[in-house]
Design a protein around this motif. Structure first.
Motif, short mmCIF file in Angstrom:
data_model
loop_
_atom_site.label_atom_id
_atom_site.label_comp_id
_atom_site.label_asym_id
_atom_site.label_seq_id
_atom_site.Cartn_x
_atom_site.Cartn_y
_atom_site.Cartn_z
N LYS A 15 -0.95 -1.71 -35.57
CA LYS A 15 -1.59 -1.48 -34.36
C LYS A 15 0.36 -1.88 -34.02
O LYS A 15 0.30 -1.32 -32.27
CB LYS A 15 -2.36 -2.51 -34.02
CG LYS A 15 -3.26 -1.62 -33.73
CD LYS A 15 -4.97 -2.79 -33.38
CE LYS A 15 -6.54 -2.10 -33.35
NZ LYS A 15 -6.26 -0.56 -33.02
N ILE A 16 1.17 -2.94 -34.34
CA ILE A 16 2.53 -3.21 -34.22
C ILE A 16 2.94 -2.11 -34.24
O ILE A 16 3.72 -1.35 -34.77
CB ILE A 16 2.19 -4.95 -34.32
CG1 ILE A 16 1.20 -5.67 -33.75
CG2 ILE A 16 3.92 -4.59 -34.53
CD1 ILE A 16 1.49 -6.11 -32.79
N VAL A 17 3.80 -1.64 -33.17
CA VAL A 17 4.74 -0.53 -33.62
C VAL A 17 5.86 -0.32 -32.50
O VAL A 17 6.80 -1.01 -31.52
CB VAL A 17 4.28 1.40 -32.85
CG1 VAL A 17 5.05 2.13 -32.33
CG2 VAL A 17 2.25 1.44 -33.30
N GLN A 18 6.65 0.14 -33.18
CA GLN A 18 8.69 -0.77 -32.89
C GLN A 18 8.62 0.80 -32.84
O GLN A 18 9.24 1.04 -34.44
CB GLN A 18 9.34 -2.27 -33.64
CG GLN A 18 9.28 -3.34 -34.26
CD GLN A 18 9.81 -3.95 -34.52
OE1 GLN A 18 8.90 -3.97 -35.68
NE2 GLN A 18 9.37 -5.21 -34.18
N PRO A 19 9.03 1.44 -31.72
CA PRO A 19 10.00 2.49 -31.55
C PRO A 19 11.37 3.00 -31.62
O PRO A 19 11.68 1.93 -31.47
CB PRO A 19 8.81 3.73 -30.35
CG PRO A 19 8.85 2.03 -29.84
CD PRO A 19 8.27 0.84 -30.84
N GLN A 20 11.54 4.44 -32.58
CA GLN A 20 12.94 4.22 -32.45
C GLN A 20 13.14 5.30 -31.92
O GLN A 20 14.39 5.04 -31.52
CB GLN A 20 13.07 4.24 -34.31
CG GLN A 20 12.42 3.35 -35.09
CD GLN A 20 13.56 2.63 -35.00
OE1 GLN A 20 14.05 2.09 -35.42
NE2 GLN A 20 12.35 1.31 -35.00
N ARG A 21 12.54 6.75 -31.59
CA ARG A 21 12.87 7.04 -30.61
C ARG A 21 12.09 8.08 -29.64
O ARG A 21 11.22 7.50 -29.80
CB ARG A 21 13.43 7.76 -31.45
CG ARG A 21 13.04 9.09 -32.24
CD ARG A 21 13.56 9.81 -33.58
NE ARG A 21 14.16 9.17 -34.46
CZ ARG A 21 13.34 8.59 -35.00
NH1 ARG A 21 12.12 8.73 -35.10
NH2 ARG A 21 14.59 7.92 -36.07
N GLY A 22 11.99 8.70 -28.50
CA GLY A 22 11.35 9.49 -27.71
C GLY A 22 10.96 8.81 -26.60
O GLY A 22 11.61 7.28 -26.07
N ILE A 71 0.15 -1.31 -29.83
CA ILE A 71 0.67 -2.94 -29.22
C ILE A 71 2.62 -2.00 -28.92
O ILE A 71 2.63 -2.25 -30.25
CB ILE A 71 0.80 -3.70 -29.77
CG1 ILE A 71 -1.11 -4.27 -29.87
CG2 ILE A 71 0.71 -5.03 -29.24
CD1 ILE A 71 -1.77 -5.05 -30.45
N LEU A 72 2.79 -2.47 -28.26
CA LEU A 72 4.32 -1.43 -28.38
C LEU A 72 5.08 -3.15 -28.12
O LEU A 72 5.24 -3.51 -27.15
CB LEU A 72 5.11 -0.10 -27.36
CG LEU A 72 4.27 0.71 -27.56
CD1 LEU A 72 4.50 2.16 -26.84
CD2 LEU A 72 4.37 1.20 -29.39
N ILE A 73 6.39 -2.98 -29.01
CA ILE A 73 7.38 -3.87 -28.40
C ILE A 73 8.52 -3.35 -28.80
O ILE A 73 8.96 -2.13 -29.53
CB ILE A 73 6.93 -5.44 -29.49
CG1 ILE A 73 7.11 -5.11 -31.20
CG2 ILE A 73 5.38 -6.27 -29.55
CD1 ILE A 73 7.05 -5.97 -31.90
N PRO A 74 10.12 -4.18 -28.68
CA PRO A 74 11.29 -3.95 -28.90
C PRO A 74 11.65 -3.89 -30.27
O PRO A 74 10.96 -5.06 -31.38
CB PRO A 74 12.30 -4.73 -28.42
CG PRO A 74 11.45 -5.14 -27.34
CD PRO A 74 10.45 -4.93 -27.67
N LEU A 111 2.94 -10.92 -36.04
CA LEU A 111 2.59 -10.03 -34.87
C LEU A 111 1.58 -9.32 -36.37
O LEU A 111 0.79 -8.81 -35.81
CB LEU A 111 3.27 -9.58 -33.75
CG LEU A 111 3.47 -10.22 -32.55
CD1 LEU A 111 4.59 -9.22 -31.91
CD2 LEU A 111 2.38 -11.11 -31.40
N ARG A 112 2.68 -8.79 -36.94
CA ARG A 112 1.70 -7.80 -37.78
C ARG A 112 0.87 -8.44 -39.19
O ARG A 112 0.06 -7.88 -39.49
CB ARG A 112 3.25 -6.78 -38.92
CG ARG A 112 4.04 -6.01 -37.93
CD ARG A 112 4.25 -5.10 -38.84
NE ARG A 112 4.86 -4.18 -38.20
CZ ARG A 112 5.92 -3.36 -37.85
NH1 ARG A 112 6.58 -4.54 -38.36
NH2 ARG A 112 6.27 -2.43 -37.12
N GLU A 113 1.33 -9.13 -38.44
CA GLU A 113 -0.43 -10.17 -39.50
C GLU A 113 -1.60 -10.33 -39.18
O GLU A 113 -2.28 -10.46 -39.35
CB GLU A 113 0.68 -12.13 -39.86
CG GLU A 113 1.15 -11.79 -41.67
CD GLU A 113 1.09 -13.70 -41.65
OE1 GLU A 113 0.35 -13.99 -42.25
OE2 GLU A 113 2.80 -13.75 -42.26
#
Length: 592
Positions: free
Chosen positions: A324-331, A306-309, A317-319
């Protein structure tokens, strides 16, 4: 106006613990459910300081509140979701609108089926989706069922059906099918639904060429059309992740007291888009965002990610969902999140003016009603009756809260023997308001009857009989049975501007109560019309009745059948009961 004395006493004893709070209006209806990390601080915020107009309007309708203490903020969030679903409060952000997204379900039975579903709780199946709309899901199911001879029947019949004869089913009802055959089909369908259609297209192309060489041009054309259908349904997406993982991407944008949330759903590495409507905001924006995601996954399977800013606070959300909670930094993942943010802002800007105008029109209409009747109008109950030549006599009541339909408050009534429209109105109003008096519940701010002065008079009789403090009015209709004006309880016509917001609200209310009452009336009629003479046969339930109609097709054919023929479908005793009933009817008709 809020009952501040009662509320102040409760505010003083609120605990400094996490939990949920339920705001109620003077009628005892739950109009808002919220959660709090610290109940004492959060609930107090509603009653101190300045608020925007929408929150001020919410607070003005609060007459009381309750709270439930929980062990943690996470527990409070999960409880909030369940309470919103149970009570459907009008001021809560109901993102899901009690709907779920369509999925394709491939069962893991010995003879598998492929179908469109919205419930994904059956663990003995694979699910593919969500689909951006139900039409796409049904198109895909139709295409795959055409390509693969899967079982089409919900339950295996005792003999083959049409699908077997046209080559779209292997007939597991009449002959064993090698498990390896179905296993291969499952694998091919899984690859297909994950976007890998190259093998399928290559195989179909070979079949098309072979059919052409054998001069089977109709067959070749059919295969060619099937290939075009595949290319149309499985359209190449602009974003294609090669790892073929399932991802959901969420972002929101807030402006002028409204929130727009955008969700992208990726399945098999391919992007499906779902735009969500602009909605008024009554809580902290991150709380609304978390509540939306929790509502969504209460009804839908979790993806791989699950991608969020990265700017968002992802703690809660991580709790709930862990790694599964991902906050991407690049790419590419960052680009995907940024695209969701842009879409949320664009959707907000495109829809905000329309949403705001609609909100203003409701406020103007309710304000005009309040001025007409010189009192605050929030809850309106409107009644309409329906019958057919005195039969299936029913009534419907719909509720509008601050200009919006409040469906949990809707009620249906099956009335007694029809005597007149006035008697029907008296009966339903007596039943409704006697019950409210008995339960000590609050009355509506305005009672509307869908009819002229006679209907208003019937309502006044019940008001006097029960000694109610109730404001009554009627909808005056024109020669086309459309809303024209209002009528007060003295029979005075109150002109309504035909292009004004109140006129459109009254028309909406009339349409809604008429739809609600007539739908119930039609259901009763249909139920009565579909009753069969076979309902009188002892030992004959719905399954056996369906088998009888499937075998004989009509009452005429069944009447002509012998006991032995009927016995091929149902047990001997039941067959005899059917035969004797039908032939006794014939004898009665002849004697008559």
């Amino acid at each position: 106006m809020a009952n501040m004395e009662k509320i102040a006493d409760k505010l003083a004893i609120l605990p400094a613990q996490p939990g949920c709070y339920l705001m109620k209006n003077k009628g005892g209806d739950i109009i808002y459910v919220g959660k709090a990390k610290v109940l004492k601080n959060r609930v107090r915020q509603y009653f101190v300081g300045a608020h925007d107009f929408k929150t001020t309007r919410l607070v003005a309708n609060i007459d009381d509140f309750e709270y439930i203490v929980t062990a943690s903020e996470k527990e409070a969030l999960l409880l909030e979701i369940n309470l919103i679903k149970k009570h459907t409060p009008p001021y809560n952000i109901m993102f899901m609108d009690d709907k779920t997204y369509p999925y394709l379900k491939l069962s893991k039975e010995a003879a598998p089926r492929l179908e469109v579903v919205r419930n994904t709780k059956d663990k003995k199946a694979d699910y593919f989706g969500p689909f951006p709309d139900s039409g796409a899901a049904y198109d895909m199911a139709k295409l795959l069922n055409r390509m693969y001879p899967l079982r089409k029947c919900r339950q295996l019949p005792k003999k083959e059906c049409l699908y077997y004869h046209i080559g779209q089913c292997l007939g597991p009802c009449i002959r064993p099918v090698d498990e390896a055959v179905y296993a291969q089909m499952r694998n091919e369908i899984r690859r297909f639904l994950k976007g890998d259609v190259s093998d399928t297209l290559a195989k179909l192309n070979e079949q098309m060429l072979a059919a052409s060489e054998q001069l089977q041009f109709e067959r070749a054309q059919e295969i060619h059309e099937l290939m075009n259908s595949i290319r149309h349904v499985v359209d190449k997406q602009q974003i294609d992740f090669k790892d073929h993982l399932d991802r959901d991407v969420f972002a929101y944008y807030v402006d002028k007291g409204y929130i727009s949330i955008q969700g992208f759903f990726m399945r098999g590495g391919k992007l499906l888009e779902r735009s969500l409507s602009v909605t008024p905001l009554y809580e902290e924006e991150m709380e609304a965002f978390v509540a939306f995601i929790a509502q969504y996954y209460a009804h839908n399977p979790l993806p791989n990610e699950i991608l969020i800013p990265r700017e968002y606070d992802a703690g809660m959300l991580r709790e709930l969902y862990g790694e599964k909670i991902v906050q991407p930094q690049r790419g590419d993942k960052v680009k995907l999140v940024e695209m969701a943010l842009r879409n949320a802002k664009n959707a907000h800007e495109q829809k905000f003016t329309l949403v705001e105008r609609k909100d203003q029109q409701k406020q103007l209409a309710m304000g005009q009603l309040s001025r007409i009747f010189q009192k605050e109008i929030h809850r309106i109950e409107i009644f309409d009756n329906s019958h057919l030549a005195g039969t299936f006599n029913v009534s419907g009541m719909v509720v509008f809260l601050d200009g919006e339909p409040h469906k949990p408050g809707y009620r249906l009534y099956r009335l007694g023997e029809y005597r007149s429209d006035m008697d029907s109105m008296r009966e339903v109003l007596y039943r409704r308001y006697f019950r409210l008096l008995k339960e000590g519940a609050a009355l509506p701010d305005l009672l509307v009857v869908d009819g002229g002065y006679q209907q208003v008079e019937a309502a006044k009789e019940i008001r006097e009989q029960l000694d109610l403090d109730l404001t009554i009015c009627g909808l005056v209709k024109d020669e086309h049975h459309n809303t024209s004006n209002l009528m007060d309880d003295r029979g005075t016509i109150i002109p309504i501007e035909k292009e004004g917001p109140l006129f459109f609200l009254l028309a909406q209310m009339q349409d809604e109560v008429h739809r609600f009452a007539i739908s119930y009336h039609r259901r009763l009629r249909k139920k009565a019309m579909t009753r069969s003479i076979l309902d009188e046969v002892e030992g004959l339930g719905e399954v056996r009745k369906k088998a009888i109609w499937k075998k004989f097709g009509s009452l005429k054919n069944l009447r002509a059948a012998s006991v032995e023929e009927i016995r091929t479908v149902v047990p001997e005793k039941v067959a005899e009961n059917i035969y004797h009933l039908l032939h006794n009817l014939d004898q009665i008709k002849n004697d008559a």
